[in-house]
Design a protein around this motif. Structure first.
Motif, PDB file in Angstrom:
ATOM      1  N   LEU A  19       0.865  -1.345   0.064  1.00 58.68           N
ATOM      2  CA  LEU A  19      -0.125  -0.028   0.066  1.00 58.68           C
ATOM      3  C   LEU A  19       0.859   1.357   0.142  1.00 58.68           C
ATOM      4  CD1 LEU A  19      -2.691  -0.961   2.686  1.00 58.68           C
ATOM      5  CD2 LEU A  19      -2.934  -1.105   0.020  1.00 58.68           C
ATOM      6  N   VAL A  20       2.158   1.229   0.081  1.00 62.23           N
ATOM      7  CA  VAL A  20       3.125   2.175   0.385  1.00 62.23           C
ATOM      8  C   VAL A  20       3.444   2.956  -1.056  1.00 62.23           C
ATOM      9  CG1 VAL A  20       5.195   3.317   1.170  1.00 62.23           C
ATOM     10  CG2 VAL A  20       4.027   1.518   2.609  1.00 62.23           C
ATOM     11  N   PRO A  21       2.774   4.129  -1.361  1.00 65.91           N
ATOM     12  CA  PRO A  21       3.142   4.753  -2.747  1.00 65.91           C
ATOM     13  C   PRO A  21       4.456   5.035  -2.701  1.00 65.91           C
ATOM     14  CG  PRO A  21       1.985   6.166  -1.307  1.00 65.91           C
ATOM     15  CD  PRO A  21       2.057   5.143  -0.394  1.00 65.91           C
ATOM     16  N   PHE A  22       5.308   4.981  -3.728  1.00 66.65           N
ATOM     17  CA  PHE A  22       6.604   5.622  -4.027  1.00 66.65           C
ATOM     18  C   PHE A  22       6.856   5.923  -5.622  1.00 66.65           C
ATOM     19  CE2 PHE A  22       6.452   1.015  -4.975  1.00 66.65           C
ATOM     20  CZ  PHE A  22       7.583   0.945  -6.075  1.00 66.65           C
ATOM     21  N   ARG A  23       8.016   6.797  -5.597  1.00 63.46           N
ATOM     22  CA  ARG A  23       8.205   7.116  -6.852  1.00 63.46           C
ATOM     23  C   ARG A  23       9.813   6.764  -7.059  1.00 63.46           C
ATOM     24  NH1 ARG A  23      10.117  12.509  -8.607  1.00 63.46           N
ATOM     25  NH2 ARG A  23       9.461  13.170  -6.523  1.00 63.46           N
ATOM     26  N   VAL A  24      10.241   6.124  -8.013  1.00 65.79           N
ATOM     27  CA  VAL A  24      11.441   5.930  -8.464  1.00 65.79           C
ATOM     28  C   VAL A  24      12.076   7.290  -8.907  1.00 65.79           C
ATOM     29  CG1 VAL A  24      13.181   4.809  -9.916  1.00 65.79           C
ATOM     30  CG2 VAL A  24      11.093   3.436  -9.117  1.00 65.79           C
ATOM     31  N   LEU A  25      13.558   7.716  -8.146  1.00 66.72           N
ATOM     32  CA  LEU A  25      14.000   8.894  -8.609  1.00 66.72           C
ATOM     33  C   LEU A  25      15.145   8.561  -9.511  1.00 66.72           C
ATOM     34  CD1 LEU A  25      14.097  10.658  -5.060  1.00 66.72           C
ATOM     35  CD2 LEU A  25      12.509  11.041  -6.645  1.00 66.72           C
ATOM     36  N   PRO A 130      13.874   8.966   7.704  1.00 65.03           N
ATOM     37  CA  PRO A 130      12.403   9.663   8.109  1.00 65.03           C
ATOM     38  C   PRO A 130      11.785  10.417   7.259  1.00 65.03           C
ATOM     39  CG  PRO A 130      14.195   9.423   9.688  1.00 65.03           C
ATOM     40  CD  PRO A 130      15.034   9.037   8.504  1.00 65.03           C
ATOM     41  N   ASP A 131      12.640  11.065   6.472  1.00 65.66           N
ATOM     42  CA  ASP A 131      11.971  12.085   5.500  1.00 65.66           C
ATOM     43  C   ASP A 131      11.365  11.335   4.305  1.00 65.66           C
ATOM     44  OD1 ASP A 131      14.326  11.323   4.000  1.00 65.66           O
ATOM     45  OD2 ASP A 131      14.985  13.175   3.752  1.00 65.66           O
ATOM     46  N   GLY A 132      11.581  10.026   4.104  1.00 62.26           N
ATOM     47  CA  GLY A 132      10.813   9.314   3.190  1.00 62.26           C
ATOM     48  C   GLY A 132      11.749   8.955   1.740  1.00 62.26           C
ATOM     49  N   ARG A 133      12.974   9.253   1.983  1.00 65.59           N
ATOM     50  CA  ARG A 133      13.831   8.578   1.250  1.00 65.59           C
ATOM     51  C   ARG A 133      14.347   7.337   1.195  1.00 65.59           C
ATOM     52  NH1 ARG A 133      18.617  12.573   0.993  1.00 65.59           N
ATOM     53  NH2 ARG A 133      17.883  12.830   3.405  1.00 65.59           N
ATOM     54  N   VAL A 134      14.493   6.542   0.241  1.00 61.55           N
ATOM     55  CA  VAL A 134      14.485   5.157   0.273  1.00 61.55           C
ATOM     56  C   VAL A 134      15.828   4.761  -0.648  1.00 61.55           C
ATOM     57  CG1 VAL A 134      13.692   2.652   0.120  1.00 61.55           C
ATOM     58  CG2 VAL A 134      12.105   4.609   0.775  1.00 61.55           C
ATOM     59  N   THR A 135      16.740   3.873  -0.245  1.00 66.31           N
ATOM     60  CA  THR A 135      17.644   3.313  -1.128  1.00 66.31           C
ATOM     61  C   THR A 135      17.589   1.820  -1.315  1.00 66.31           C
ATOM     62  OG1 THR A 135      19.192   5.136  -0.629  1.00 66.31           O
ATOM     63  CG2 THR A 135      20.372   3.460  -1.627  1.00 66.31           C
ATOM     64  N   LEU A 136      17.400   1.348  -2.421  1.00 65.65           N
ATOM     65  CA  LEU A 136      17.499  -0.066  -2.448  1.00 65.65           C
ATOM     66  C   LEU A 136      18.653  -0.520  -3.356  1.00 65.65           C
ATOM     67  CD1 LEU A 136      16.116  -3.013  -2.832  1.00 65.65           C
ATOM     68  CD2 LEU A 136      14.705  -2.119  -4.690  1.00 65.65           C
ATOM     69  N   SER A 144      16.740  -7.797 -10.766  1.00 64.72           N
ATOM     70  CA  SER A 144      15.679  -8.169 -10.012  1.00 64.72           C
ATOM     71  C   SER A 144      14.971  -7.117  -9.258  1.00 64.72           C
ATOM     72  CB  SER A 144      16.159  -9.271  -9.198  1.00 64.72           C
ATOM     73  OG  SER A 144      16.510 -10.488  -9.793  1.00 64.72           O
ATOM     74  N   ALA A 145      15.777  -6.313  -8.756  1.00 60.29           N
ATOM     75  CA  ALA A 145      15.204  -5.192  -7.835  1.00 60.29           C
ATOM     76  C   ALA A 145      14.090  -4.325  -8.641  1.00 60.29           C
ATOM     77  CB  ALA A 145      16.257  -4.191  -7.293  1.00 60.29           C
ATOM     78  N   LEU A 146      14.450  -4.057  -9.814  1.00 56.88           N
ATOM     79  CA  LEU A 146      13.458  -3.346 -10.615  1.00 56.88           C
ATOM     80  C   LEU A 146      12.365  -3.987 -10.830  1.00 56.88           C
ATOM     81  CD1 LEU A 146      16.254  -1.972 -13.015  1.00 56.88           C
ATOM     82  CD2 LEU A 146      15.287  -0.976 -11.227  1.00 56.88           C
ATOM     83  N   HIS A 147      12.419  -5.472 -10.956  1.00 55.14           N
ATOM     84  CA  HIS A 147      11.053  -6.152 -11.131  1.00 55.14           C
ATOM     85  C   HIS A 147      10.252  -6.333  -9.795  1.00 55.14           C
ATOM     86  CE1 HIS A 147      12.275  -7.442 -15.016  1.00 55.14           C
ATOM     87  NE2 HIS A 147      13.603  -7.903 -14.440  1.00 55.14           N
ATOM     88  N   TRP A 148      10.887  -6.088  -8.766  1.00 55.86           N
ATOM     89  CA  TRP A 148      10.077  -6.079  -7.276  1.00 55.86           C
ATOM     90  C   TRP A 148       9.473  -4.636  -7.187  1.00 55.86           C
ATOM     91  CZ3 TRP A 148      15.285  -6.799  -4.337  1.00 55.86           C
ATOM     92  CH2 TRP A 148      15.822  -8.123  -4.896  1.00 55.86           C
ATOM     93  N   LEU A 149       9.943  -3.803  -7.770  1.00 58.75           N
ATOM     94  CA  LEU A 149       9.442  -2.492  -7.567  1.00 58.75           C
ATOM     95  C   LEU A 149       8.244  -2.380  -8.459  1.00 58.75           C
ATOM     96  CD1 LEU A 149      12.533  -0.023  -7.360  1.00 58.75           C
ATOM     97  CD2 LEU A 149      11.054  -0.822  -5.489  1.00 58.75           C
TER      98      LEU A 149
END
Length: 168
Positions: A19-25, A130-136, A144-149
């Protein structure tokens, strides 16, 4: 958020994570020195285009689920490498206990990092700030990581379509 007592903790976390919305930067891929493996780093931002939700609020309710969902997808796709095949069981599932063992909190935020787990070469790290930035980050996992997203965003993978004559 309402808790469903009929679901396992893993199911509840995975559901929250989806349910968590995200955008790839940004996406960076790099070929390893062995010329066979890829290093992938994806920068994301937890954000909701529809409702203008504060990224910090998304982190508050969704961080654990998002981390769990990415780790579970990594575990599911991971395969043995070398002698780790001895421990590999194809029907094995990623658990809350696995998540807790890989979880840490540091100056950059909440982080889950896995290398080998029960015969699977996961090689995945995810950090949520905490500010919503995520690094995978993945290494030795191809793209594979791109397919998971894509899966988390509900996108379907493209499949080859037969170009032969149609059957009557």
């Amino acid at each position: 958020m309402t808790i469903d007592d009929t679901q396992s903790a893993e199911q509840q976390l995975f559901n929250t994570g989806t349910l968590v919305p995200f955008r790839v930067l940004d996406t960076q891929t790099e070929i390893a020195p062995d010329q066979e493996n890829l290093f992938v780093r994806v920068e994301l931002m937890l954000e909701d285009d529809q409702e203008e939700a504060d990224p910090e609020e998304l982190v508050e309710w969704g961080a654990f689920g998002f981390l769990f969902a990415l780790a579970a997808l990594s575990f599911h796709d991971a395969r043995p490498r070398g002698t780790s095949a001895i421990e590999f069981h194809s029907a094995d599932l990623f658990t809350v206990a696995d998540c807790l063992q890989a979880l840490s909190f540091g100056r950059y935020g909440l982080r889950i990092e896995t290398d080998y787990l029960r015969g699977r070469s996961m090689k995945t790290a995810v950090t949520i700030q905490p500010d919503g930035r995520v690094t995978l980050t993945t290494w030795g996992r191809g793209k594979s990581a791109l397919h998971w997203l894509d899966r988390l965003q509900g996108k379907r993978r493209l499949q080859a379509v037969s170009t032969g004559p149609a059957a009557s």
